[in-house]
Scaffold this motif. Structure first.
Motif, PDB file in Angstrom:
ATOM      1  N   VAL A  53       9.894 -93.099 -15.736  1.00  0.00           N
ATOM      2  CA  VAL A  53       9.769 -93.464 -17.156  1.00  0.00           C
ATOM      3  C   VAL A  53      10.693 -92.587 -18.002  1.00  0.00           C
ATOM      4  O   VAL A  53      11.411 -93.081 -18.875  1.00  0.00           O
ATOM      5  CB  VAL A  53       8.300 -93.371 -17.628  1.00  0.00           C
ATOM      6  N   CYS A  54      10.723 -91.294 -17.718  1.00  0.00           N
ATOM      7  CA  CYS A  54      11.656 -90.422 -18.453  1.00  0.00           C
ATOM      8  C   CYS A  54      13.106 -90.864 -18.221  1.00  0.00           C
ATOM      9  O   CYS A  54      13.903 -90.907 -19.158  1.00  0.00           O
ATOM     10  CB  CYS A  54      11.476 -88.969 -18.022  1.00  0.00           C
ATOM     11  N   ALA A  55      13.418 -91.245 -16.986  1.00  0.00           N
ATOM     12  CA  ALA A  55      14.791 -91.698 -16.686  1.00  0.00           C
ATOM     13  C   ALA A  55      15.101 -92.975 -17.465  1.00  0.00           C
ATOM     14  O   ALA A  55      16.186 -93.117 -18.049  1.00  0.00           O
ATOM     15  CB  ALA A  55      14.931 -91.941 -15.180  1.00  0.00           C
TER      16      ALA A  55
ATOM     17  N   ASN B 279       1.474 -89.791 -22.074  1.00  0.00           N
ATOM     18  CA  ASN B 279       2.222 -88.852 -21.252  1.00  0.00           C
ATOM     19  C   ASN B 279       3.564 -89.480 -20.861  1.00  0.00           C
ATOM     20  O   ASN B 279       3.684 -90.698 -20.758  1.00  0.00           O
ATOM     21  CB  ASN B 279       1.414 -88.477 -20.013  1.00  0.00           C
ATOM     22  N   ASN B 280       4.557 -88.606 -20.612  1.00  0.00           N
ATOM     23  CA  ASN B 280       5.907 -89.113 -20.342  1.00  0.00           C
ATOM     24  C   ASN B 280       5.981 -89.996 -19.105  1.00  0.00           C
ATOM     25  O   ASN B 280       6.951 -90.732 -18.915  1.00  0.00           O
ATOM     26  CB  ASN B 280       6.883 -87.935 -20.219  1.00  0.00           C
ATOM     27  N   THR B 281       4.951 -89.927 -18.255  1.00  0.00           N
ATOM     28  CA  THR B 281       4.933 -90.713 -17.008  1.00  0.00           C
ATOM     29  C   THR B 281       4.349 -92.115 -17.199  1.00  0.00           C
ATOM     30  O   THR B 281       4.387 -92.931 -16.279  1.00  0.00           O
ATOM     31  CB  THR B 281       4.041 -89.991 -15.978  1.00  0.00           C
ATOM     32  N   ASN B 282       3.789 -92.374 -18.365  1.00  0.00           N
ATOM     33  CA  ASN B 282       3.002 -93.601 -18.559  1.00  0.00           C
ATOM     34  C   ASN B 282       3.904 -94.816 -18.739  1.00  0.00           C
ATOM     35  O   ASN B 282       4.692 -94.885 -19.698  1.00  0.00           O
ATOM     36  CB  ASN B 282       2.091 -93.441 -19.777  1.00  0.00           C
TER      37      ASN B 282
ATOM     38  N   ASN C 127      11.898 -81.274 -18.577  1.00  0.00           N
ATOM     39  CA  ASN C 127      12.121 -80.959 -17.150  1.00  0.00           C
ATOM     40  C   ASN C 127      11.615 -82.074 -16.250  1.00  0.00           C
ATOM     41  O   ASN C 127      11.291 -81.836 -15.090  1.00  0.00           O
ATOM     42  CB  ASN C 127      11.398 -79.659 -16.782  1.00  0.00           C
ATOM     43  N   CYS C 128      11.538 -83.288 -16.786  1.00  0.00           N
ATOM     44  CA  CYS C 128      10.970 -84.368 -15.982  1.00  0.00           C
ATOM     45  C   CYS C 128      12.010 -85.461 -15.718  1.00  0.00           C
ATOM     46  O   CYS C 128      12.677 -85.942 -16.650  1.00  0.00           O
ATOM     47  CB  CYS C 128       9.745 -84.976 -16.664  1.00  0.00           C
ATOM     48  N   GLY C 129      12.116 -85.842 -14.446  1.00  0.00           N
ATOM     49  CA  GLY C 129      13.033 -86.921 -14.073  1.00  0.00           C
ATOM     50  C   GLY C 129      12.260 -88.120 -13.543  1.00  0.00           C
ATOM     51  O   GLY C 129      12.800 -88.926 -12.792  1.00  0.00           O
TER      52      GLY C 129
HETATM   53 ZN    ZN Z   1       8.540 -87.882 -16.968  1.00  0.00          ZN
END
Ligand code: ZN
Ligand code: MLT
Ligand code: MN
Length: 295
Positions: free
Chosen positions: A23-25, A263-266, A18-20
Motif C-alpha cells: 500500500v505504501c508503494a 494504518n499505512n498497510t490498510n 520506513n515502510c515498503g
Molecule cells: Zn506501509
C-alpha cells in the motif's frame, strides 16, 4: 458544527517513512494521495476551533487549513486541544504548538498522568509556554463554545500501556460532540478495540461517526511480515471480516460513517481495491486529509 479531518492516517502516516509495504508503494506511485497522522478540528461556526489530538504533522495540517491559520498578529483560531489518549502520534504535536501564548489541553486524568509522568510531553511543553489542563471526566458533558458541547466516553482497551498508568478508566476515550443550535451530533472514535454495548449506545443515532479504520485484517501486519501484533491487540477493531466494524456498524443507525486513522498497510487507502469497494458498497467512506463534514 463543522469538522475538518486534518490527518486521516494512523501513526506513521501514509506512506510511512520506513515502510515498503504494497500500500505504501502504491501510494508512492501515485495510486492514492498521501495522508498525514490522525487528527481533526471541530468548530461551532468556523471561527473558533478545537483540535482533537495534536499529531506530529500539526504544523502542516494547520497551514493546509485556511480556517485554522492566524488572523493578523498571533491571534490563532485554535482554542484548545482535546485528547483521546496519550499515544505519541496523537500528542507529539502539542510540542509543536510551543510558540503559543498558552496551550489548553482537555484530557482525562489517566492521559494527563501519562503526559506528565510517562512521555513527559506536557512537562516539556510547560518549559516553553503556559499549559492549562482541563480534566475530562468520561460521561460528563462539558461546553466548548457557542453551543458546541462535548462528552468523552471511556473506550475499554487491552492495548499495551507503554508508560504505565495508575488508572485504567479514561486511558482511551472517544468524543461525542453536540451542536445545540443545529441539534447535530458527531462521534469521533479513532481508536476502538470492541464495540461494547456501552459504546454502541454512545454511537447510535449520531449524524456522523468518524471511526477507527486502522487495519482491514486482524492479522494485517503478520500477513505482510511486519510483526506479530494483531489489530485487536493494538487496540483496533479490524474493519473487515464477519466480526469487523464494517459488519457491526450498520445496525447502529448512524447516518454517515467515515473511517479514519488508517494504518499505512490498510488496502482501503487505495481507491481500486476490493476492500475499498466493500466499504463503499456498505454506504460508508474512507477519509482523506481535508475532508469536511457539517452536522
Ligand atoms: Zn506501509
Ligand atoms: C494507536 O492509535 O494505536 C497508536 O497511536 C499507534 C498508532 O496509531 O500507530
Ligand atoms: Mn494512532
Amino acid at each position: 458544527m463543522l469538522l475538518r479531518v486534518l490527518g486521516s492516517a494512523a501513526g506513521g502516516g501514509s506512506p510511512q517513512w520506513n515502510c515498503g509495504c504494497p500500500v505504501c508503494a502504491a501510494v508512492r506511485s501515485g495510486a492514492a494521495p498521501a495522508r498525514t497522522q490522525s487528527s481533526v478540528a471541530v468548530s461551532a461556526d468556523g471561527r473558533r476551533w478545537f483540535l482533537v489530538n495534536a499529531s506530529p504533522d500539526v504544523r502542516a495540517q494547520i497551514e493546509a487549513s485556511p480556517a485554522l491559520r492566524p488572523r493578523g498578529d498571533r491571534a490563532t483560531p485554535l482554542e484548545a486541544v482535546l485528547l483521546t489518549d496519550a499515544e505519541l502520534d496523537h500528542t507529539l504535536g502539542l510540542l509543536l504548538l510551543r510558540e503559543a501564548r498558552g496551550v489548553r489541553v482537555h484530557a482525562t486524568p489517566a492521559v494527563h498522568e501519562t503526559l506528565c509522568e510517562g512521555s513527559g510531553i506536557l512537562r516539556t511543553l510547560e518549559r516553553y509556554c503556559p499549559v492549562e489542563w482541563r480534566a475530562v471526566v468520561p460521561g460528563a458533558e462539558f461546553p466548548l463554545v457557542d453551543g458546541l458541547s462535548c462528552r468523552a466516553f471511556d473506550v475499554p482497551t487491552t492495548k499495551r500501556d507503554r508508560f504505565g498508568t495508575s488508572v485504567a478508566e479514561g486511558r482511551v476515550v472517544g468524543y461525542r460532540l453536540t451542536d445545540a443550535r443545529s441539534g447535530g451530533t458527531l462521534v469521533y472514535l479513532p481508536g476502538v478495540q470492541a464495540l461494547t454495548t456501552a459504546l454502541r449506545a454512545e454511537i447510535a443515532g449520531s449524524a456522523c461517526l468518524l471511526v477507527d479504520g486502522t487495519c482491514w485484517h486482524d492479522d494485517e501486519l503478520g500477513r505482510l511480515g511486519l510483526g506479530a501484533r494483531t489489530s485487536r491487540a493494538m487496540g483496533h477493531l479490524p474493519v473487515g471480516g464477519p466480526d469487523g466494524s464494517l459488519a457491526q456498524l450498520p445496525s447502529l443507525g448512524v447516518r454517515r460513517t467515515v473511517f479514519v486513522h488508517m494504518n499505512n498497510t490498510n488496502p482501503i487507502l487505495l481507491p481500486d481495491t476490493p476492500e475499498r469497494r466493500l466499504v463503499e458498497d456498505h454506504g460508508m467512506e474512507v477519509a482523506m486529509d481535508g475532508l469536511e463534514v457539517e452536522v
